[in-house]
Design a protein around this motif. Structure first.
Motif, PDB file in Angstrom:
ATOM      1  N   MET A 101      -6.467  -1.511   3.130  1.00 52.38           N
ATOM      2  CA  MET A 101      -6.344  -1.578   1.674  1.00 52.38           C
ATOM      3  C   MET A 101      -7.420  -2.471   1.071  1.00 52.38           C
ATOM      4  O   MET A 101      -8.003  -2.157   0.034  1.00 52.38           O
ATOM      5  N   GLY A 102      -7.687  -3.617   1.713  1.00 47.60           N
ATOM      6  CA  GLY A 102      -8.646  -4.569   1.162  1.00 47.60           C
ATOM      7  C   GLY A 102     -10.078  -4.066   1.221  1.00 47.60           C
ATOM      8  O   GLY A 102     -10.820  -4.143   0.231  1.00 47.60           O
TER       9      GLY A 102
ATOM     10  N   ALA B 172     -10.521  -1.295  -1.215  1.00 48.15           N
ATOM     11  CA  ALA B 172     -10.676  -1.811  -2.579  1.00 48.15           C
ATOM     12  C   ALA B 172     -12.042  -2.450  -2.781  1.00 48.15           C
ATOM     13  O   ALA B 172     -12.658  -2.311  -3.846  1.00 48.15           O
TER      14      ALA B 172
ATOM     15  N   VAL C 124     -11.252  -8.466  -5.909  1.00 46.31           N
ATOM     16  CA  VAL C 124     -10.245  -7.397  -5.844  1.00 46.31           C
ATOM     17  C   VAL C 124      -9.674  -7.288  -4.438  1.00 46.31           C
ATOM     18  O   VAL C 124      -8.459  -7.101  -4.244  1.00 46.31           O
ATOM     19  N   GLU C 125     -10.513  -7.430  -3.442  1.00 49.93           N
ATOM     20  CA  GLU C 125     -10.043  -7.381  -2.060  1.00 49.93           C
ATOM     21  C   GLU C 125      -9.084  -8.520  -1.753  1.00 49.93           C
ATOM     22  O   GLU C 125      -8.070  -8.334  -1.060  1.00 49.93           O
TER      23      GLU C 125
ATOM     24  N   THR D  43      -5.627  -7.886  -3.043  1.00 47.35           N
ATOM     25  CA  THR D  43      -4.963  -6.781  -2.356  1.00 47.35           C
ATOM     26  C   THR D  43      -4.458  -7.169  -0.979  1.00 47.35           C
ATOM     27  O   THR D  43      -3.341  -6.806  -0.585  1.00 47.35           O
ATOM     28  N   SER D  44      -5.244  -7.913  -0.223  1.00 49.32           N
ATOM     29  CA  SER D  44      -4.937  -8.156   1.189  1.00 49.32           C
ATOM     30  C   SER D  44      -4.252  -9.487   1.460  1.00 49.32           C
ATOM     31  O   SER D  44      -3.887  -9.750   2.611  1.00 49.32           O
TER      32      SER D  44
END
Length: 400
Positions: free
Chosen positions: A79-80, A83, A119-120, A123-124
């Protein structure tokens, strides 16, 4: 039909990306575990070596203990990293809009990488919390609570906040005995004192980190905000990593394109390159003329060269952001129950340290250990980036 082809192309790239990230994470995860345990287990007067950490994990959890928490990290990275690259591509698409040469400057790659890293990080971060605590549990001697007698009254608060946790009965009775010397007519004073949350362990301290590693335990004891613990240092770490990674990768990519353009027959359009021995000087000459070759005329680079550039960029970015990585992981190994967080909020508790340390989430006691495990992280990041890029190109070539 056109929409189906587009959707199928997106699915192919998604599958290739997921497979590449999983493969890169699996290849270096044992080193990630050792690196994390060195970061969180070291102190100002205690420096752990990789050999010591490996022996401890092997004795307590076996060889499989090196892969504790792999699933959490794999999901978080899928996910990271998705992103990160998605945000970077969106931002650079605005930079390249209207340009003939489809070129992105290094400064633009730096700014886009900083935003993509932020953003990463958002997310992570929750997945990193569970990964770190699973890795710590692999190197911790978890006591067997199956034979311990669970008290019926004092376990009520512990059962509500942390299911399956059995407090130390001796320490609990000793602490309650010190507090229950007050002259009172209440008959159930001992039982009432044992129900308070800060008496869960009998020592006034929070439970150890290896008892609070499942999502349900973290949410019930520490609250939802614990998922993003260490957000300050994590945000700075990923912003620095993303900016340095994409800037250095763009610089190397541009340099390799210029090197490939030297000596081509016919010469690509708009190229003012003399066959210099030093590639750096030819790159500076291009900056002076501000007139680069069109990449379509030069052709794509070899996947091995792109993978090597990604690996080198990952190592440099890891070295630049390692101190914030240590600060984040050490903060995630602290168990802060909800009542302590509430008390700090009511008392307006301020973060310790200097202004820079408060803004970046670095604790003052960690000043001398911020660079522990930096070599392992550089190696892990470089190999992961190399495998990720190379396997991605390989899967795309086979799937299409």
């Amino acid at each position: 039909m056109e929409d189906f082809i587009k959707n199928q192309t997106f699915a192919v790239h998604a599958v290739a990306g997921v497979g590449a990230i999983t493969l890169g994470t699996a290849a270096t995860y044992p080193f990630e575990t050792i690196k994390t345990l060195i970061q969180v287990g070291s102190g100002p007067d205690k420096q752990l070596s990789a050999h010591q950490v490996f022996d401890r994990v092997r004795k307590l959890s076996g060889a499989s203990g090196l892969y504790n928490g792999f699933g959490w990290l794999a999901i978080g990275r899928i996910m990271g990293v998705g992103a990160r690259f998605g945000t970077y591509e969106l931002l650079t698409a605005f930079y390249k809009d209207g340009r003939k040469d489809n070129y992105v400057y290094v400064s633009e790659a730096l700014m886009a990488g900083i935003v993509a890293g932020g953003v990463e990080s958002l997310t992570s971060s929750p997945f990193e919390l569970f990964t770190v605590r699973a890795q710590v549990a692999a190197a911790s001697r978890v006591p067997d609570t199956s034979n311990l007698q669970k008290p019926s009254v004092s376990s009520s608060s512990a059962a509500k906040l942390l299911r399956g946790y059995c407090p130390d009965v001796k320490a609990l009775d000793h602490s309650v005995g010190l507090l229950s010397t007050l002259n009172t007519k209440q008959t159930n004073l001992n039982g009432s004192l044992k129900e308070y949350p800060w008496m869960m362990t009998g020592t006034g301290r929070a439970p150890p980190v290896y008892h609070v590693r499942r999502p349900v335990d973290v949410v019930s004891l520490e609250g939802w905000s614990a998922m993003w613990r260490g957000m300050r240092s994590g945000l700075v770490r990923d912003c620095v990593f993303g900016g340095v990674f994409f800037a250095s990768w763009q610089f190397l990519h541009r340099a390799m394109l210029d090197w490939k353009a030297v000596g081509m027959d016919p010469i690509p359009r708009f190229v003012y390159i003399v066959n210099f021995v030093c590639i750096g000087f030819s790159y500076l000459l291009n900056l002076v003329f501000n007139d680069f070759s069109i990449d379509e005329d030069i052709g794509p680079l070899h996947p091995l060269a792109v993978s090597l550039a990604a690996g080198f960029s990952g190592s440099v970015a890891a070295a630049a952001s390692h101190s914030f990585d240590t600060a984040k992981y050490r903060s995630q190994c602290l168990v802060l129950p909800k009542y302590i967080t509430m008390e700090r909020k009511f008392l307006r508790w301020s973060l310790p340290g200097k202004r820079f340390e408060r803004y970046t989430g670095i604790h003052p006691r960690d000043r001398n250990i911020l660079f522990r495990g930096i070599k392992l992280r550089m190696v892990c990041s470089g190999i992961t980036s190399f495998i990720l890029t190379g396997s991605y190109f390989f899967m795309i070539d086979k799937l299409t």
